[in-house]
Write a protein that holds these residues in place. Structure first.
Motif, PDB file in Angstrom:
ATOM      1  N   HIS A 356      37.256  71.564  36.122  1.00  0.00           N
ATOM      2  CA  HIS A 356      37.097  70.542  35.097  1.00  0.00           C
ATOM      3  C   HIS A 356      38.441  70.327  34.371  1.00  0.00           C
ATOM      4  O   HIS A 356      38.910  69.195  34.206  1.00  0.00           O
ATOM      5  CB  HIS A 356      36.015  70.995  34.116  1.00  0.00           C
ATOM      6  CG  HIS A 356      35.481  69.896  33.249  1.00  0.00           C
ATOM      7  ND1 HIS A 356      34.405  70.049  32.431  1.00  0.00           N
ATOM      8  CD2 HIS A 356      35.891  68.627  33.068  1.00  0.00           C
ATOM      9  CE1 HIS A 356      34.164  68.920  31.783  1.00  0.00           C
ATOM     10  NE2 HIS A 356      35.066  68.037  32.154  1.00  0.00           N
ATOM     11  N   ALA A 357      39.054  71.429  33.967  1.00  0.00           N
ATOM     12  CA  ALA A 357      40.330  71.344  33.243  1.00  0.00           C
ATOM     13  C   ALA A 357      41.413  70.733  34.131  1.00  0.00           C
ATOM     14  O   ALA A 357      42.221  69.912  33.684  1.00  0.00           O
ATOM     15  CB  ALA A 357      40.750  72.739  32.776  1.00  0.00           C
ATOM     16  N   LYS A 358      41.396  71.107  35.379  1.00  0.00           N
ATOM     17  CA  LYS A 358      42.398  70.593  36.318  1.00  0.00           C
ATOM     18  C   LYS A 358      42.280  69.072  36.463  1.00  0.00           C
ATOM     19  O   LYS A 358      43.273  68.349  36.459  1.00  0.00           O
ATOM     20  CB  LYS A 358      42.194  71.275  37.684  1.00  0.00           C
ATOM     21  CG  LYS A 358      43.143  70.853  38.759  1.00  0.00           C
ATOM     22  CD  LYS A 358      44.527  71.430  38.520  1.00  0.00           C
ATOM     23  CE  LYS A 358      45.563  70.632  39.277  1.00  0.00           C
ATOM     24  NZ  LYS A 358      46.939  70.997  38.918  1.00  0.00           N
ATOM     25  N   LEU A 359      41.030  68.580  36.542  1.00  0.00           N
ATOM     26  CA  LEU A 359      40.830  67.139  36.685  1.00  0.00           C
ATOM     27  C   LEU A 359      41.307  66.391  35.439  1.00  0.00           C
ATOM     28  O   LEU A 359      41.885  65.305  35.537  1.00  0.00           O
ATOM     29  CB  LEU A 359      39.357  66.824  36.970  1.00  0.00           C
ATOM     30  CG  LEU A 359      38.906  67.140  38.396  1.00  0.00           C
ATOM     31  CD1 LEU A 359      37.401  66.907  38.539  1.00  0.00           C
ATOM     32  CD2 LEU A 359      39.659  66.317  39.439  1.00  0.00           C
ATOM     33  N   SER A 360      41.101  66.981  34.257  1.00  0.00           N
ATOM     34  CA  SER A 360      41.607  66.345  33.025  1.00  0.00           C
ATOM     35  C   SER A 360      43.115  66.199  33.101  1.00  0.00           C
ATOM     36  O   SER A 360      43.668  65.153  32.743  1.00  0.00           O
ATOM     37  CB  SER A 360      41.265  67.185  31.799  1.00  0.00           C
ATOM     38  OG  SER A 360      39.900  67.315  31.686  1.00  0.00           O
ATOM     39  N   ASP A 361      43.794  67.233  33.579  1.00  0.00           N
ATOM     40  CA  ASP A 361      45.252  67.171  33.749  1.00  0.00           C
ATOM     41  C   ASP A 361      45.642  66.053  34.701  1.00  0.00           C
ATOM     42  O   ASP A 361      46.565  65.292  34.447  1.00  0.00           O
ATOM     43  CB  ASP A 361      45.764  68.477  34.400  1.00  0.00           C
ATOM     44  CG  ASP A 361      45.907  69.568  33.386  1.00  0.00           C
ATOM     45  OD1 ASP A 361      45.639  69.296  32.198  1.00  0.00           O
ATOM     46  OD2 ASP A 361      46.281  70.692  33.795  1.00  0.00           O
ATOM     47  N   VAL A 362      44.937  66.012  35.818  1.00  0.00           N
ATOM     48  CA  VAL A 362      45.288  65.042  36.861  1.00  0.00           C
ATOM     49  C   VAL A 362      45.110  63.621  36.344  1.00  0.00           C
ATOM     50  O   VAL A 362      45.961  62.760  36.536  1.00  0.00           O
ATOM     51  CB  VAL A 362      44.422  65.278  38.126  1.00  0.00           C
ATOM     52  CG1 VAL A 362      44.579  64.137  39.119  1.00  0.00           C
ATOM     53  CG2 VAL A 362      44.775  66.615  38.777  1.00  0.00           C
ATOM     54  N   VAL A 363      44.010  63.381  35.641  1.00  0.00           N
ATOM     55  CA  VAL A 363      43.724  62.039  35.122  1.00  0.00           C
ATOM     56  C   VAL A 363      44.743  61.657  34.046  1.00  0.00           C
ATOM     57  O   VAL A 363      45.214  60.523  33.982  1.00  0.00           O
ATOM     58  CB  VAL A 363      42.278  61.992  34.579  1.00  0.00           C
ATOM     59  CG1 VAL A 363      42.058  60.802  33.674  1.00  0.00           C
ATOM     60  CG2 VAL A 363      41.304  61.972  35.754  1.00  0.00           C
TER      61      VAL A 363
END
Ligand SMILES: [Zn+2]
Length: 470
Positions: A356-363
């Motif tokens: 979840h945290a990784k996707l926030s970074d990516v977005v």
């Protein structure tokens, strides 16, 4: 037949053991289990056990009755209903306890739905054509249900007493929410706890273009399945007066960042060994990349070559992909919301929170909401227990002598995720072999080779005898 070949290779001790086995099997020369297996598969295919059709409990009831009729005490056959229209089945074949803790045997009763209008023949009527059975579930996974059921009944008939409990777990919603396996491995863990699990819904063998067996996958890990929803919101307004900010454009930008992001290269002992073993039996650029990657997982060029192949990229890195989209509410209004569904296949060992945290970074845009859908579980991989691996390997070699038996990680997910989460090492060891075209699981005109399905019966009989026979 195959025994002859084996005899020349084995030591005298093994020869005499085999002769003993042969004498045993000639005495009980009863091949009815093969016709029974075909008829049972035919019967199971006729139940439309796809989500929403309410047929899983009906089929579970039928199976329950078959076990009881075969002599399993009612107290060892547990049909567990689950609201609104699901069920699972646990059947314990009691052992004498001399062989250790129980072994779990897994398969799932549900299927992905099939629309009769799309198929050449009715998907819920099994037919035989050119050496193959066709029908929804013939491969995924009613072959597993039928074979485990048939093998239990066959062993019972023969008066077999296992040295340890063998516990069948048939789940009811593997293809959708996997709630029944979670129920069986939490609320009913007193019935399902085991030393390890053998999953008839994963692993399996491959044939080449001449129908010659090439390899067998011993599936010891699966990627976790996690789905996220990205939402962009906006006050909206009249489309004749466009604002600078726009929910659809914001969501598109987020998805573009996702598209351009490559998750880091990862490997485990299982995937490195898999690439090494597969490379040994192949030639060409991809095989070379496999070999290099197995020797050095930091070889960026090799990882890039593997990542170009849709069926290999999942073995090299986590993948996330947009699968559904929904936005706007009227053609003349600015969109107030835009939502994308993003499905991720995550390497073992990465938690839902980390992803979840990784996707926030990516977005890279805090205004995009990212929500976890459902209740996904991150799965560990299972250490390859040498005793389990060697036993499966010998059983496979009885029918497919000498082929490589390769430990693998599946890019898809099965109920095995949840047994692993419950602390039960799980191995996908289905004995079905597929030709180049595959089995069309989830797709149109699903099929299974008749010869392979029949060998599947003998293979599971042998597996259970090897693990729990005297
Ligand atoms: Zn399946």
């Amino acid at each position: 037949m195959k025994l002859g070949k084996l005899l020349t290779k084995r030591s005298l001790l093994v020869v005499s053991l085999l002769l003993g086995l042969m004498a045993h099997s000639t005495a009980a020369e009863d091949k009815s289990y093969k016709t029974d297996a075909v008829e049972l598969l035919r019967e199971l295919v006729s139940y439309r056990t796809a989500k929403g059709h309410g047929q899983v409990p009906v089929m579970a009831k039928l199976l329950e009755q078959k076990f009881i009729n075969a002599g399993f005490p009612e107290s060892d056959v547990h049909l567990i209903p689950k609201e609104p229209d699901l069920a699972s089945l646990i059947v314990r074949y009691k052992g004498d306890g001399t062989g250790g803790r129980p072994i779990l045997l897994m398969a799932h009763m549900d299927v992905v739905d099939a629309l009769p209008s799309d198929w050449e023949d009715d998907p819920f009527t099994m037919i035989e054509k050119e050496g193959r059975f066709y029908g929804r579930g013939v491969s995924d996974n009613k072959a597993g249900i039928a074979t485990l059921t048939n093998t239990f009944i066959r062993l019972k008939k023969e008066g077999f007493v296992p040295t340890r409990d063998l516990v069948i777990v048939f789940s009811g919603d593997e293809e959708t929410d996997m709630t029944t396996i979670q129920q069986m491995t939490t609320e009913y863990i007193h019935l399902t706890d085991a030393e390890f699990a053998l999953n008839a819904d994963a692993g399996g063998g491959a044939l080449d273009e001449n129908d010659k067996p090439v390899s067998f996958n011993f599936q010891a890990a699966e990627k976790s399945y996690m789905t996220f929803e990205f939402t962009a919101r906006n006050p909206g307004g009249h489309s004749s007066a466009p604002r600078k900010d726009n929910a659809i454009y914001d969501l598109m930008a987020a998805l573009e960042n996702l598209e351009n992001h490559r998750f880091p290269v990862k490997s485990t002992e299982i995937t490195r060994n898999y690439f090494r073993d597969v490379a040994n039996s192949r030639t060409g650029k991809v095989a070379q990349a496999m070999k290099r990657f197995s020797e050095n997982p930091n070889d960026v060029e090799a990882a890039d070559i593997l990542s170009e192949h849709p069926h290999l990229v999942g073995m090299v890195r986590t993948t996330c992909i947009a699968t559904m989209l929904k936005a706007g509410h009227a053609e003349n209004a600015l969109p107030q919301t835009a939502t994308a569904t993003v499905n991720c296949r995550v390497f073992p060992g990465v938690s839902v929170e980390q992803m979840h945290a990784k996707l926030s970074d990516v977005v890279g845009n805090n205004a995009i909401e990212i929500k976890v859908l459902g209740n996904p579980k991150a799965s560990p991989d299972s250490p390859v227990l040498p005793a389990v691996y060697e036993t499966i390997k010998s059983a496979i070699h009885s029918y497919y002598p000498g082929i490589p038996v390769v430990g693998s990680m599946a890019a898809y997910a099965t109920d095995g995720i949840h047994t692993r989460v419950a602390g039960i090492p799980t191995y996908g060891v289905s004995g079905v072999f597929y030709d180049i075209g595959g089995g069309f699981e989830h797709g149109l005109n699903e099929r299974i080779r008749k010869d392979s399905y029949l060998i599947f019966q003998d293979y599971w009989y042998e597996v259970l005898n090897r693990f729990a026979g005297k």
